[in-house]
Write a protein that holds these residues in place. Structure first.
Motif, PDB file in Angstrom:
ATOM      1  N   TRP A 663       0.843  -1.199   0.000  1.00 48.66           N
ATOM      2  CA  TRP A 663       0.000   0.000   0.000  1.00 48.66           C
ATOM      3  C   TRP A 663       0.877   1.247   0.000  1.00 48.66           C
ATOM      4  CZ3 TRP A 663      -5.293  -0.029  -0.356  1.00 48.66           C
ATOM      5  CH2 TRP A 663      -5.942  -1.254  -0.132  1.00 48.66           C
ATOM      6  N   GLN A 664       0.401   2.310  -0.583  1.00 54.40           N
ATOM      7  CA  GLN A 664       1.043   3.620  -0.495  1.00 54.40           C
ATOM      8  C   GLN A 664      -0.057   4.668  -0.434  1.00 54.40           C
ATOM      9  OE1 GLN A 664       2.071   4.757  -5.068  1.00 54.40           O
ATOM     10  NE2 GLN A 664       3.388   3.198  -4.164  1.00 54.40           N
ATOM     11  N   PHE A 665       0.295   5.849   0.082  1.00 57.34           N
ATOM     12  CA  PHE A 665      -0.766   6.856   0.192  1.00 57.34           C
ATOM     13  C   PHE A 665      -0.355   8.175  -0.438  1.00 57.34           C
ATOM     14  CE2 PHE A 665       1.584   7.696   4.086  1.00 57.34           C
ATOM     15  CZ  PHE A 665       1.411   9.045   4.350  1.00 57.34           C
ATOM     16  N   SER A 666      -1.368   8.941  -0.821  1.00 49.31           N
ATOM     17  CA  SER A 666      -1.173  10.228  -1.477  1.00 49.31           C
ATOM     18  C   SER A 666      -2.346  11.128  -1.133  1.00 49.31           C
ATOM     19  CB  SER A 666      -1.059  10.048  -2.996  1.00 49.31           C
ATOM     20  OG  SER A 666      -2.229   9.427  -3.506  1.00 49.31           O
ATOM     21  N   LEU A 667      -2.271  12.378  -1.589  1.00 50.68           N
ATOM     22  CA  LEU A 667      -3.312  13.372  -1.322  1.00 50.68           C
ATOM     23  C   LEU A 667      -3.881  13.888  -2.635  1.00 50.68           C
ATOM     24  CD1 LEU A 667      -1.468  15.504   1.425  1.00 50.68           C
ATOM     25  CD2 LEU A 667      -2.803  13.406   1.724  1.00 50.68           C
ATOM     26  N   CYS A 668      -5.157  14.255  -2.599  1.00 59.50           N
ATOM     27  CA  CYS A 668      -5.803  14.791  -3.799  1.00 59.50           C
ATOM     28  C   CYS A 668      -6.758  15.905  -3.410  1.00 59.50           C
ATOM     29  CB  CYS A 668      -6.567  13.684  -4.524  1.00 59.50           C
ATOM     30  SG  CYS A 668      -7.470  14.243  -5.989  1.00 59.50           S
ATOM     31  N   ASP A 669      -6.739  16.987  -4.177  1.00 59.16           N
ATOM     32  CA  ASP A 669      -7.735  18.040  -4.034  1.00 59.16           C
ATOM     33  C   ASP A 669      -8.049  18.588  -5.421  1.00 59.16           C
ATOM     34  OD1 ASP A 669      -5.533  19.603  -4.631  1.00 59.16           O
ATOM     35  OD2 ASP A 669      -5.521  20.713  -2.748  1.00 59.16           O
ATOM     36  N   HIS A 670      -8.618  19.794  -5.507  1.00 57.90           N
ATOM     37  CA  HIS A 670      -9.054  20.321  -6.796  1.00 57.90           C
ATOM     38  C   HIS A 670      -7.905  20.441  -7.797  1.00 57.90           C
ATOM     39  CE1 HIS A 670      -7.278  24.370  -6.490  1.00 57.90           C
ATOM     40  NE2 HIS A 670      -7.431  24.197  -5.188  1.00 57.90           N
ATOM     41  N   ALA A 671      -6.654  20.522  -7.288  1.00 56.06           N
ATOM     42  CA  ALA A 671      -5.506  20.681  -8.180  1.00 56.06           C
ATOM     43  C   ALA A 671      -4.980  19.339  -8.699  1.00 56.06           C
ATOM     44  CB  ALA A 671      -4.387  21.439  -7.473  1.00 56.06           C
ATOM     45  N   GLY A 672      -5.552  18.233  -8.241  1.00 55.98           N
ATOM     46  CA  GLY A 672      -5.127  16.930  -8.707  1.00 55.98           C
ATOM     47  C   GLY A 672      -4.487  16.097  -7.620  1.00 55.98           C
ATOM     48  N   GLN A 673      -3.985  14.919  -8.015  1.00 58.24           N
ATOM     49  CA  GLN A 673      -3.377  13.988  -7.078  1.00 58.24           C
ATOM     50  C   GLN A 673      -1.870  14.168  -7.038  1.00 58.24           C
ATOM     51  OE1 GLN A 673      -3.777   9.851  -8.123  1.00 58.24           O
ATOM     52  NE2 GLN A 673      -3.242   9.124  -6.079  1.00 58.24           N
ATOM     53  N   GLY A 674      -1.321  14.265  -5.819  1.00 58.05           N
ATOM     54  CA  GLY A 674       0.123  14.343  -5.659  1.00 58.05           C
ATOM     55  C   GLY A 674       0.765  12.967  -5.714  1.00 58.05           C
ATOM     56  N   GLY A 675       2.064  12.929  -5.650  1.00 56.49           N
ATOM     57  CA  GLY A 675       2.787  11.669  -5.706  1.00 56.49           C
ATOM     58  C   GLY A 675       2.696  10.895  -4.407  1.00 56.49           C
ATOM     59  N   ALA A 676       3.154   9.651  -4.446  1.00 52.93           N
ATOM     60  CA  ALA A 676       3.125   8.783  -3.270  1.00 52.93           C
ATOM     61  C   ALA A 676       3.979   9.375  -2.156  1.00 52.93           C
ATOM     62  CB  ALA A 676       3.609   7.386  -3.634  1.00 52.93           C
ATOM     63  N   ILE A 677       3.479   9.319  -0.934  1.00 53.02           N
ATOM     64  CA  ILE A 677       4.186   9.821   0.238  1.00 53.02           C
ATOM     65  C   ILE A 677       4.775   8.629   0.968  1.00 53.02           C
ATOM     66  CG2 ILE A 677       3.955  11.080   2.404  1.00 53.02           C
ATOM     67  CD1 ILE A 677       1.428  12.400   1.157  1.00 53.02           C
ATOM     68  N   LYS A 678       6.097   8.590   1.106  1.00 48.92           N
ATOM     69  CA  LYS A 678       6.744   7.447   1.747  1.00 48.92           C
ATOM     70  C   LYS A 678       6.924   7.670   3.243  1.00 48.92           C
ATOM     71  CE  LYS A 678       9.037   5.937  -2.468  1.00 48.92           C
ATOM     72  NZ  LYS A 678      10.312   5.642  -3.157  1.00 48.92           N
ATOM     73  N   VAL A 679       7.479   8.799   3.611  1.00 47.78           N
ATOM     74  CA  VAL A 679       7.708   9.106   5.017  1.00 47.78           C
ATOM     75  C   VAL A 679       7.401  10.574   5.239  1.00 47.78           C
ATOM     76  CG1 VAL A 679       9.395   9.270   6.871  1.00 47.78           C
ATOM     77  CG2 VAL A 679       9.468   7.323   5.327  1.00 47.78           C
ATOM     78  N   LEU A 680       6.639  10.864   6.285  1.00 47.92           N
ATOM     79  CA  LEU A 680       6.346  12.250   6.622  1.00 47.92           C
ATOM     80  C   LEU A 680       7.354  12.748   7.637  1.00 47.92           C
ATOM     81  CD1 LEU A 680       2.462  12.154   6.977  1.00 47.92           C
ATOM     82  CD2 LEU A 680       3.730  13.522   5.342  1.00 47.92           C
ATOM     83  N   THR A 681       8.008  13.851   7.339  1.00 51.82           N
ATOM     84  CA  THR A 681       8.951  14.446   8.274  1.00 51.82           C
ATOM     85  C   THR A 681       8.707  15.946   8.327  1.00 51.82           C
ATOM     86  OG1 THR A 681      10.601  14.730   6.529  1.00 51.82           O
ATOM     87  CG2 THR A 681      10.710  12.721   7.825  1.00 51.82           C
ATOM     88  N   GLY A 682       9.314  16.581   9.317  1.00 56.65           N
ATOM     89  CA  GLY A 682       9.252  18.038   9.401  1.00 56.65           C
ATOM     90  C   GLY A 682       7.826  18.545   9.516  1.00 56.65           C
TER      91      GLY A 682
END
Length: 829
Positions: A663-682
């Motif tokens: 599984w992998q996750f990403s974000l989507c809004d009116h501007a479209g879908q972003g790339g796969a997020i592997k690790v969230l930092t900062g």
């Protein structure tokens, strides 16, 4: 819960906290003792007794608490007389991960309270300097411990410790949570690269060598002097032997192995004079180490006569049954001398004061912990060293990545690289050859440095933060000459003029701790591009040298077969360019050779999880200690390319801060879908149009959850990606009464809706017919449960599930710690 209710009976100090059912304490008489002679400094002990007598109960409790810079101000630390401060892996001045060394020194200085306060006990500042002063931009980032294990060179490891201590002293800090003395037994463990080896004798030798470099030698004039820092040997005990290689899990062995394998390095650490030991998140016999009195007190303190500090790990006390980060007297009673309570310090301070007030029999144990903290600070000479900014090396920023330290790092890189293949003596290379450098790792520092580099998980563009560094590509350029027309670089391996040799640098993505746990030892290049790259160049008649950056040995047989030479470089750090010295076989005109030896056996299969203790019928591909030199006459017989890869459980979607399995996750809004997020930092990640902001947060453990805040219509999307498979079949689970279980908190969730889909159509309103409101889910504790049958009733084909979509609108917010498919009736989450 009121404290009196939490403890129906007040245990006497001589009675250990109750063990879980079916457990028994260790037999202390079976444990060998360190070869040390305890020398009591009566003058120091008298001073400690006088300091203790002047302290109030709140001051005593505050003295044994360590808070993180992100959760406490210097003013609060002074007001409450907090005993210790740390900067966690993702904490920095003003949350600026690339803060300057001057900003770090200013921050450390601001917490100093000894001179301006009537309370005459200095604060101690700790940091995770685990491969150099790795939180500081511009420092020397040395190879990780797995590399040092491959050197088998105690003198070199000591020199790494010496250089690291000097760079820590430049920023005014006092203490490093190092070395890791884990004896890693399962390469799936995400902290394997923090271990020197799977051989306890080698771990003990090199751990002791690093301690002597960082602290100096006990009894010598240099011990804990101006250019030295205190150490915390970690993690006591058995963290490298957890079942299935799961971090913070149960150590899977009997007492004999606990002694013979996992305890031996700590005997060497005590003999080397280590001044503190850190308790492990892991458990043994079903009980967490932060609560095992038999090991913390009976073995470590009494049997081994360790009179230093026993420190906790990040809110580790809160993981004990009946405890929380803000309430855990069991750890104190078990023998913990310092709580690491990064963000829970205020609640823990208040509850512990109240607990001791209501249980006066606990006061002697508290006093012992305080005396150990005072003894620890006295040994570090904090009072005589004075204010951090006024110490002899403070502000000597020219020492960060100075030539001397860089040369030590380069020597460690060269000594730790292991030559696994050199068919027909393909190496060394010649400057007269046309050379193509390619691969993801060739010019990226983050892949060479791995985790615990500026941030906890590592990653990101590090070039600007380490201007004196040298990537592998830069190292090749130094050999070939910057203007050499025979050197080309193309990450994707595309060339204009055919090269004689292609050097390909493969790499794992950076990771740390539990986020690095894996289900298979199979190297997983993105979409197999790495294997295709090697084979394509080989098919073009080009000689191929492959270098692998990784935190552990990996099954990578296709690359081994297709390469003429193969080098396991592990995680070389900011002087990765020194690898080029080995490929060309020269340093400043002098001939050099490979000398690195494997600190772990190399797996023959992707599912060879017992490779550290393999069976005769299934030997490793390369044994412990293997390593070729350029002088060795060697050929290569093609090896099998069947990984034996373990199938991953598609029902585990998200856990411990990262997407699980395929599984992998990403974000989507009116501007479209972003790339796969592997690790969230900062500061996290935003959807392309800013409609959703997701960041990592603590939820019982450090950064083991994500928090989403919706600013507009947007979606959090989990997508299943598996080679040869396009979907997950959940029909059987649905018939068996399974449900979708989301653990966490829904703070504002009226607009939050969920769907399990075979095809995803973005923000298309018509698809909302397949969504169920999260507010209508059944609550089981902190878990939202929706039966899979409910999705089937909407007309969703559970044979073709590929997406889990969480949709929301402005104002919605959600904390997600886990997403799994599990039996609802059994309450398995």
């Amino acid at each position: 819960m009121p404290i009196k209710e939490a403890f129906s009976a007040q245990p006497a100090l001589t009675v250990p906290p109750p063990l879980n059912r079916g457990e028994r304490p260790v037999d202390v008489t079976r444990w060998p003792k360190p070869h040390t002679t305890t020398q009591i400094d009566m003058g120091l002990e008298d001073l400690i007794e006088k300091q203790l007598a002047q302290m109030t109960l709140p001051q005593k409790v505050a003295q044994i608490i360590q808070a993180d810079i992100a959760s406490i101000t210097p003013e609060e630390a002074k007001q409450y007389h907090i005993g210790a401060i740390l900067n966690g892996g993702n904490s920095a001045p003003a949350s600026q991960m690339d803060a300057t060394a001057q900003q770090w020194l200013d921050l450390v200085d601001s917490f100093w309270s000894y001179e301006e306060d009537q309370y005459p006990i200095p604060i101690v500042f700790g940091t995770d300097a685990v491969h150099g002063h790795s939180n500081i931009a511009g420092a020397t980032i040395f190879p990780h411990n797995i590399n040092l294990g491959a050197t088998r060179d105690q003198a070199l490891v000591t020199s790494v410790g010496v250089a690291t201590a000097r760079e820590i002293a430049v920023t005014g800090m006092d203490w490093t949570f190092s070395p890791t003395l884990a004896v890693a037994q399962d390469l799936r463990w995400g902290r394997t690269y923090e271990a020197f080896s799977c051989d306890p004798a080698l771990v003990g030798e090199l751990g002791g060598a690093l301690i002597r470099g960082l602290q100096g030698t006990p009894g010598h004039e240099d011990f804990l002097g101006d250019d030295k820092v205190g150490c915390a040997a970690k993690h006591f005990l058995g963290d490298g032997g957890t079942k299935n290689g799961r971090d913070q899990g149960e150590t899977d062995c009997d007492e004999d192995k606990l002694i013979a394998v996992h305890a031996m390095p700590y005997v060497k650490a005590i003999e080397a004079g280590v001044v503190s030991v850190m308790a492990s998140f892991s458990s043994w016999g079903g009980q967490g180490m932060h609560g095992r009195r038999d090991l913390l007190s009976d073995v470590l303190k009494r049997h081994w006569r360790f009179d230093g500090l026993v420190a906790g790990d990040w809110n580790g006390h809160g993981q004990l049954p009946g405890c929380s980060p803000s309430f855990a007297p069991q750890s104190l009673l078990a023998g913990l001398d310092m709580y690491m309570a990064p963000d829970s310090w205020q609640g823990l301070l208040a509850s512990t004061i109240q607990a001791v007030e209501e249980n006066p029999a606990w006061l002697p144990r508290l006093d012992d912990a305080v005396k150990r903290m005072l003894r620890f600070k006295a040994r570090l000479k904090l009072a005589t060293k004075g204010r951090p900014s006024q110490r002899s090396l403070a502000g000597r920023f020219d020492l960060l990545a100075c030539d001397t330290h860089r040369q030590i790092a380069r020597k460690a890189v060269r000594a730790s690289a292991v030559l696994l293949k050199n068919a027909h003596q393909f190496l060394p290379l010649s400057r007269d050859q046309r050379i193509l450098v390619c691969g993801r790792g060739a010019n990226r520092l983050d892949l060479a440095c791995g985790g615990w580099t500026l941030s906890w998980q590592g990653g990101g563009d590090l070039a600007a933060s380490f201007p004196k560094s040298q990537t592998f590509l830069a190292g090749v350029r130094a050999h070939m000459g910057a203007d050499n027309a025979k050197l080309d670089f193309a990450e994707n391996g595309q060339w204009v003029e055919k090269p004689d040799v292609a050097i390909i640098v493969l790499a794992e993505e950076p990771y740390a701790e539990f986020r690095g746990d894996c289900d298979s030892l199979d190297y997983r290049p993105g979409d197999l591009d790495d294997y295709h790259l090697i084979q394509r160049l080989k098919d073009q008649g080009i000689g191929v040298v492959t270098i692998l950056y990784s935190g552990r040995p990996l099954w990578i047989n296709p690359a081994l077969n297709a390469s003429d030479a193969f080098v396991a470089a592990f995680l070389p750090g900011t002087e990765a360019g020194a690898l080029a010295d080995l490929l060309f076989g020269t340093v400043q005109g002098e001939r050099i050779d490979f000398s690195g030896q494997l600190p772990f056996p190399w797996p023959a299969f992707g599912d060879q999880f017992d490779v550290c203790s393999p069976s005769p019928s299934r030997p490793p591909l390369f044994p412990l200690g293997y390593g070729l030199t350029l002088k060795d006459r060697s050929s290569w017989k093609k090896i099998h390319e069947v990984a034996g890869r373990v199938s991953k459980d598609p029902c585990r979607i998200f856990d411990r801060g990262v997407a699980q399995g395929d599984w992998q996750f990403s974000l989507c809004d009116h501007a479209g879908q972003g790339g796969a997020i592997k690790v969230l930092t900062g500061r996290g990640v935003k959807a392309l149009g800013g409609g959703l902001h997701v960041k990592a947060i603590d939820y019982g453990q450090q950064e083991n959850a994500i928090s989403g805040a919706w600013r507009a219509k947007a979606q959090l999307i989990f997508e299943y990606h598996s080679q040869g498979e396009i979907a997950v079949d959940l029909r059987r689970e649905s018939n068996a009464g399974y449900g979708l279980c989301l653990s966490g908190l829904m703070e504002q969730g009226e607009s939050l809706r969920l769907a399990l889909l075979g095809a995803w159509s973005g923000l298309d309103e018509t698809a909302m017919a397949f969504f169920l409101p999260l507010s209508g889910a059944v609550r089981q504790g902190d878990t939202f449960v929706i039966a899979l049958k409910q999705f089937e009733n909407l007309g969703i084909d559970l044979k073709l599930v590929r997406f889990l979509v969480i949709a929301g609108e402005a104002g919605a917010s959600l904390t997600l710690a886990k997403a799994i498919i599990a039996p609802v009736t059994a309450g398995v989450v």
